[in-house]
Scaffold this active site. Structure first.
Site, PDB file in Angstrom:
ATOM      1  N   LYS A 163       0.859  -1.183   0.000  1.00  0.00           N
ATOM      2  CA  LYS A 163       0.000   0.000   0.000  1.00  0.00           C
ATOM      3  C   LYS A 163       0.898   1.238   0.000  1.00  0.00           C
ATOM      4  O   LYS A 163       1.941   1.255   0.669  1.00  0.00           O
ATOM      5  CB  LYS A 163      -0.935  -0.024   1.209  1.00  0.00           C
ATOM      6  N   ASP A 240      -8.152  -0.320 -10.658  1.00  0.00           N
ATOM      7  CA  ASP A 240      -8.986  -1.025  -9.684  1.00  0.00           C
ATOM      8  C   ASP A 240     -10.278  -0.209  -9.517  1.00  0.00           C
ATOM      9  O   ASP A 240     -11.279  -0.468 -10.189  1.00  0.00           O
ATOM     10  CB  ASP A 240      -8.207  -1.170  -8.365  1.00  0.00           C
ATOM     11  N   LYS A 264     -12.406  -7.066  -9.311  1.00  0.00           N
ATOM     12  CA  LYS A 264     -13.093  -7.427  -8.068  1.00  0.00           C
ATOM     13  C   LYS A 264     -14.521  -7.787  -8.451  1.00  0.00           C
ATOM     14  O   LYS A 264     -15.234  -6.976  -9.034  1.00  0.00           O
ATOM     15  CB  LYS A 264     -13.057  -6.272  -7.073  1.00  0.00           C
TER      16      LYS A 264
HETATM   17 MG    MG Z   1      -6.582  -1.769  -5.051  1.00  0.00          MG
END
Ligand code: MG
Length: 371
Positions: A163, A240, A264
């Site tokens: 991250k 994303d 996702k």
């Molecule tokens: Mg992501």
């Protein structure tokens, strides 16, 4: 199949760690589980929206309300022989992909159980295991990060995601590369930057990252700005947050906004959309990987089933239960079946279901529908 009964649960699962990203702290997973029943057979699905509208404009409480008030009543009692037929019933609701996916994913698990095949077979995938990656949130110190990375490498994770946010950025990557010169890493910015930060991303090229995930804000100009950034840097951009649907991905490809897509299943509206996106990306030479929202073992296993489709070539964000939870709602818990690998289902649908006692303890809201 006729949908005889539907149960929609909003459940808050405590996490074992504070998972810190550019959105802030994550101390509990606020998720939606759906139990769908037809002809005495039932399947459990999960859509795991963010708990507040930061990652997307959707969030769990609102998605639960959307399913309860607007979508479930359109599905109960209906004969739905395909995912498309289900999606057609709820197509009058615009957006709200996580809510849409909550029902669609449960339909697929139920369908696989009715067919008597593992979910990945129903989806058209194959393989008894999938490669999975590790994900390191923002830590208090670089020493803690290095220890976490070493642990992930020792466990055999083939790639590690870091991250990345203002204050935990280039210096962090520089330190990681100096300590681990050869392992595969990528950074995930969670939309924390703007195109004005292009020089910062250009400075990352020398660290040989596999990709930079969602560097820029997810606003109306997102795809255009990511295309402008991709032209200025060598490292592949991965979308994303901005890859919200098949249509968004089609536009992203046309604009040259990315060279990788994180899919996702709930963000894109379900498993049929996920399958269509990986196939579209394959036509354009764009690899995909399965992303996660810290789902319980139920959603995590469904992610592993999805990852068996052919264009998921980069290891997914699919985690052993113990990675985020001391007690996973989904049982049996997900464990590594080999070094950096998770096994796919060997039973009809998936083996995972919510533990009844934990479900009773952690349910925030619940609605039942009978035909
Ligand atoms: Mg992501």
């Amino acid at each position: 199949m006729r949908i005889d009964r539907l149960d929609v649960y909003r459940v808050r699962i405590p996490t074992a760690i504070n998972f810190r990203t550019s959105y802030g702290d994550h101390l509990a997973t606020d998720t939606i589980l759906v139990r769908m029943e037809s002809g005495g057979v039932h399947g459990w699905g999960e859509s795991c929206p963010p708990w507040f509208p930061g990652y997307s404009s959707e969030y769990t409480a609102a998605a639960f309300l959307t399913v309860r008030e607007l979508m479930a009543p359109k599905v109960i009692g209906q004969r739905l022989d395909s995912a498309e037929a289900l999606l057609e019933r709820i197509a009058y609701v615009k957006g709200n992909q996580f809510a849409r996916a909550a029902l669609e994913i449960a339909w697929w698990v139920l369908e696989a159980k009715r067919l008597g095949v593992p979910l990945h077979e129903a989806l058209g995938g194959k393989g008894d295991r999938v490669k999975v990656g590790a994900d390191c949130g923002v830590q208090d110190t670089l020493d803690e990060l290095m220890a976490k990375i070493q642990g992930a490498i020792d466990a055999g994770f083939p790639r590690i995601k870091l991250k990345f946010r203002p204050g935990w950025d280039v210096k962090m990557v520089d330190a990681v590369r100096a300590t681990f010169p050869d392992h595969t890493f990528h950074v995930d910015c969670n939309a924390a930057y703007t195109i004005a930060d292009a020089p910062l991303f250009r400075s990352l090229d020398r660290y040989r990252l596999a990709m930079i995930e969602q560097p820029l804000q997810d606003d109306g100009a997102s795809l255009v700005n990511h295309a402008a950034l991709q032209k200025q840097i060598e490292t592949p951009v991965c979308l994303d947050e901005s890859a919200q649907s098949l249509a968004h991905v089609r536009a992203a490809i046309a604009l040259g906004a990315c060279r990788v897509i994180n899919i996702k299943m709930a963000r894109v509206g379900g498993l049929a959309a996920s399958r269509d996106i990986q196939a579209l990306c394959a036509e354009h030479g764009i690899p995909c990987w399965v992303g996660g929202m810290l789902e319980s073992g139920v959603g995590g296993q469904i992610c592993a089933e999805l990852a068996t489709l052919p264009n998921f070539t980069y290891p997914g964000d699919i985690f052993p239960s113990s990675y985020f939870y001391t007690n996973d709602l989904g049982k049996p818990e997900i464990v590594l079946s080999g070094r950096g690998e998770v096994a796919t289902s060997t039973v009809p649908g998936i083996a995972q279901e919510p533990d009844p006692d934990l479900l009773a303890r952690w349910t925030v809201d619940h609605a039942t529908y009978r035909a």
